[in-house]
Design an enzyme around this catalytic site. Sequence first.
Site, short mmCIF file in Angstrom:
data_model
loop_
_atom_site.label_atom_id
_atom_site.label_comp_id
_atom_site.label_asym_id
_atom_site.label_seq_id
_atom_site.Cartn_x
_atom_site.Cartn_y
_atom_site.Cartn_z
N HIS A 148 -0.50 -12.05 1.20
CA HIS A 148 -1.48 -11.19 0.55
C HIS A 148 -2.18 -11.88 -0.62
O HIS A 148 -3.38 -11.72 -0.83
CB HIS A 148 -0.79 -9.91 0.08
CG HIS A 148 -1.68 -8.72 0.00
ND1 HIS A 148 -1.20 -7.44 -0.05
CD2 HIS A 148 -3.02 -8.61 -0.04
CE1 HIS A 148 -2.21 -6.58 -0.11
NE2 HIS A 148 -3.32 -7.27 -0.12
N SER A 173 -13.39 -4.59 2.18
CA SER A 173 -14.45 -3.99 1.36
C SER A 173 -15.82 -4.45 1.84
O SER A 173 -16.65 -4.89 1.04
CB SER A 173 -14.25 -4.32 -0.12
OG SER A 173 -13.04 -3.80 -0.60
N PRO A 174 -16.12 -4.33 3.14
CA PRO A 174 -17.37 -4.87 3.69
C PRO A 174 -18.61 -4.05 3.34
O PRO A 174 -19.72 -4.50 3.62
CB PRO A 174 -17.12 -4.86 5.20
CG PRO A 174 -16.16 -3.73 5.41
CD PRO A 174 -15.26 -3.76 4.20
N TYR A 200 0.84 -1.20 0.00
CA TYR A 200 0.00 0.00 0.00
C TYR A 200 0.88 1.26 0.00
O TYR A 200 1.61 1.52 0.97
CB TYR A 200 -0.92 0.03 1.21
CG TYR A 200 -1.91 -1.10 1.31
CD1 TYR A 200 -2.28 -1.86 0.20
CD2 TYR A 200 -2.50 -1.42 2.53
CE1 TYR A 200 -3.18 -2.90 0.30
CE2 TYR A 200 -3.42 -2.45 2.64
CZ TYR A 200 -3.76 -3.19 1.52
OH TYR A 200 -4.66 -4.22 1.63
N GLY A 231 -19.07 -3.04 0.06
CA GLY A 231 -19.10 -3.07 -1.39
C GLY A 231 -18.27 -2.00 -2.06
O GLY A 231 -18.69 -1.43 -3.07
#
Length: 326
Positions: free
Chosen positions: A122, A201-202, A54, A204
């Site tokens: 990852h 990404s809970p 990141y 969406g």
Amino acid sequence: MHKRMLGELEVSALGLGCMGMSETYGPADDAESIGVLHRALDLGVSFLDTADVYGTGHNEELVGRAIKDRRDEVVLATKFGILEVVGGGVVRVDGSPEYVRGAVDRSLGRLGTDHIDLYYLHRRDPNVPIEDTVGALAELVAAGKIRHIGLSEVSADTLRRAHAVHPITALQSELSLFNRGIVDDQLPVCRELGIGVVPYSPVGRGMLTGNLDTLRDLGEGDFRRRLPQFQGENLARNIALAERIQGLATTLGGTPVQVALAWLLAQDEHIAPIPGTKRVRYLEENAAAADVRLTADQLAEIDSAVPGGSVAGDRYTPQGMTAVNR
């Protein structure tokens, strides 16, 4: 903040995904991001998630600076293995034992700590047996550099093979009302083996926030512009689904984000989502979802509004999809 168990690791029920503080969702603002990280700890959101890729190390350095004087309050998770990402697709990964040993030392240096609480592969390297990668991670546990081992976006078979080498504490994969790909395969294996699940990404990728109407709402540098679920007719269909959750949220007395997170928390007591944000107001909104309790009837109503498989388009580009569920 309520606590949950991922294997033998206790974490806050909701964590904080830090990726967006360095890349993907627009320009970085380190001062604002550090303020968000400090506010998260004040709220008890102590499960912080980053990765070496990141911002090409920037995100780990940022998190390290933010927690320097509060390390004992944090359950710190980071990831290794992705070397390069282009256009939403993973193009180069390395899960070799040699790379593992170097990657952990580089992450420890950027984070400014002597141990990592949860260290994930990852993406699985298809050219390296998972047993070899996990064997190297087990050596790092024995050396005290990491406390627990995690895997990200792997198949049910890989989970079993890895767990046979060393206990796997957590599987991090995309999971939300919109994307339920692990529900039938990986989730039952996690329950069987005592592996926790960390959904990224809970909401969406922001679709379930209720703040997205068209592609024009996304900045030019926003990587979601390249993802199939945010393209053309797919986007229109998916926004219509998200609007159903907006309507339900009004009747349930919460925001769409809180309904989406509460639904996810209700799926299993060993699930700890990591919604990402770089704004304090959204962090506080997310954290409040941990106190929302949905009844069986309400959960059924939510499932009926957005049935599994109803979302249009894949979650990654074709190239990106080849790197998941390995």
